[in-house]
Design a protein around this motif. Structure first.
Motif, short mmCIF file in Angstrom:
data_model
loop_
_atom_site.label_atom_id
_atom_site.label_comp_id
_atom_site.label_asym_id
_atom_site.label_seq_id
_atom_site.Cartn_x
_atom_site.Cartn_y
_atom_site.Cartn_z
N ARG A 14 -7.92 7.18 -14.60
CA ARG A 14 -7.42 7.39 -13.50
C ARG A 14 -6.75 8.90 -13.33
N LEU A 189 -3.60 14.96 -0.64
CA LEU A 189 -3.01 13.88 -1.14
C LEU A 189 -2.60 12.90 -0.14
N ASP A 190 -2.59 13.29 1.27
CA ASP A 190 -2.36 12.09 2.21
C ASP A 190 -3.73 11.56 2.71
N SER A 191 -4.95 11.77 2.36
CA SER A 191 -6.26 11.40 2.65
C SER A 191 -6.50 10.07 2.18
N ALA A 192 -6.99 9.42 3.30
CA ALA A 192 -7.61 8.01 2.92
C ALA A 192 -8.49 8.18 1.68
N PHE A 194 -8.59 10.36 -1.11
CA PHE A 194 -7.79 10.28 -2.10
C PHE A 194 -7.19 9.02 -2.73
N ALA A 195 -6.71 8.13 -1.65
CA ALA A 195 -5.77 6.83 -1.82
C ALA A 195 -7.06 5.66 -2.38
N ALA A 196 -8.27 5.86 -1.89
CA ALA A 196 -9.44 4.83 -2.11
C ALA A 196 -9.97 5.16 -3.85
N MET A 198 -7.86 6.15 -6.20
CA MET A 198 -6.59 6.13 -7.14
C MET A 198 -6.18 4.74 -7.36
N ASP A 199 -6.87 3.51 -6.69
CA ASP A 199 -6.74 2.16 -7.28
C ASP A 199 -6.47 1.94 -8.76
N LYS A 200 -5.62 1.11 -9.27
CA LYS A 200 -5.20 1.11 -10.48
C LYS A 200 -6.15 -0.12 -11.08
#
Length: 215
Positions: A14, A189-192, A194-196, A198-200
Motif C-alpha cells: 500500500r 491527496l484529495d482526489s477520488a 487516490f482514495a480509490a 489506498m483501500d486497505k
C-alpha cells in the motif's frame, strides 16, 4: 500446469510509491485486478516464483505475461484505456520521471533515512532533493499540471514520491516556499482516484479468496 488468472493479479504494498503509481494508472484506466497485498518482510513464494527480484509492484496478466516494473505496468494500463490522454507529451514526461526515479529518489531515501546515511545531515539530503522540487514549482507556477493544462503520466508517476518527501517533515514542507507544489500535492491527496487506490487489504497468503480492486 498452473491455471492462468481471469483477472490481472497485482502484487502490491500500500505505501510503496512505485506500487502506488501503478495502482493509479490501473484505476484510472478502469482495469479490475486481483489485489495481493504483501508483507515486505514475509514475501509469498508465489511472488518470488513470478519475479525472482520479488519487489512490488508485479502484475501478472491473464495471458501469463508478467510485468515487473511500475512504469511498464502504467504504460500497459494506459495502452488499454487512456480517456484523459495521460500519454500526451510522453518525451517530456520521460525526462521528468527519469529525474524523479534517479537523483531525486536517491536523495529522498537518504533524507527519509538520514540515520542510515550519516555521511551528511538530513538537511543536506533535503536540499539536494529541493533541486527537483524547484523544477516542479517552476512548471506548476505556469500550468496546473507538470506538463500543461491536464494531468499526464508525469504527474501520476511523480506524485507518490513527492508525497513521501513531504511526509518526512510535514511542518517543514508546509512552510517551504513551494506553494504550487503544495497545491498540486493536495489536489492529488484529495482526489477520488487516490482514495480509490489506498483501500486497505489484509496481507495475502496462499489460498486466500480473491480480492478485487479498482474498476
Amino acid at each position: 500446469m498452473n491455471k492462468l488468472p481471469k483477472l490481472p493479479i497485482l502484487y502490491t504494498f500500500r505505501r510503496c510509491p512505485y506500487a502506488m503509481r501503478a495502482r493509479l494508472a490501473l484505476a484510472y484506466a478502469g482495469i479490475s485486478v486481483e489485489i495481493r497485498e504483501i508483507e515486505l518482510k514475509n514475501k509469498p513464494q508465489a511472488l518470488r516464483d513470478l519475479s525472482p527480484k520479488a519487489t512490488v509492484p508485479v502484475l501478472q496478466l491473464p495471458d501469463g505475461k508478467v510485468l515487473e516494473e511500475s512504469l511498464d505496468i502504467m504504460h500497459w494500463a494506459l495502452a488499454q484505456h487512456d480517456p484523459a490522454h495521460w500519454l500526451a507529451d510522453i518525451q517530456s514526461a520521460k525526462t521528468l520521471i527519469t529525474w524523479n526515479d534517479g537523483d531525486f529518489k536517491y536523495y529522498l531515501d537518504r533524507y527519509k533515512y538520514a540515520d542510515r546515511h550519516p555521511e551528511y545531515s538530513a538537511d543536506h539530503y533535503r536540499r539536494q532533493g529541493e533541486f527537483f522540487l524547484a523544477e516542479l514549482e517552476s512548471r506548476l507556477q505556469v500550468t496546473p499540471w507538470l506538463l500543461g493544462d491536464h494531468c499526464t503520466l508525469a504527474d501520476a508517476a511523480i506524485f507518490p514520491f513527492i508525497r513521501q518527501f513531504a511526509a518526512v517533515d510535514e511542518q517543514w514542507f508546509a512552510a517551504a516556499d513551494y506553494p504550487a507544489v503544495q497545491q498540486w500535492l493536495q489536489k492529488w491527496l484529495d482526489s477520488a482516484l487516490f482514495a480509490a487506490v489506498m483501500d486497505k487489504y489484509p496481507a495475502w497468503v496462499e489460498g486466500m479468496a480473491a480480492m478485487r480492486g479498482f474498476a
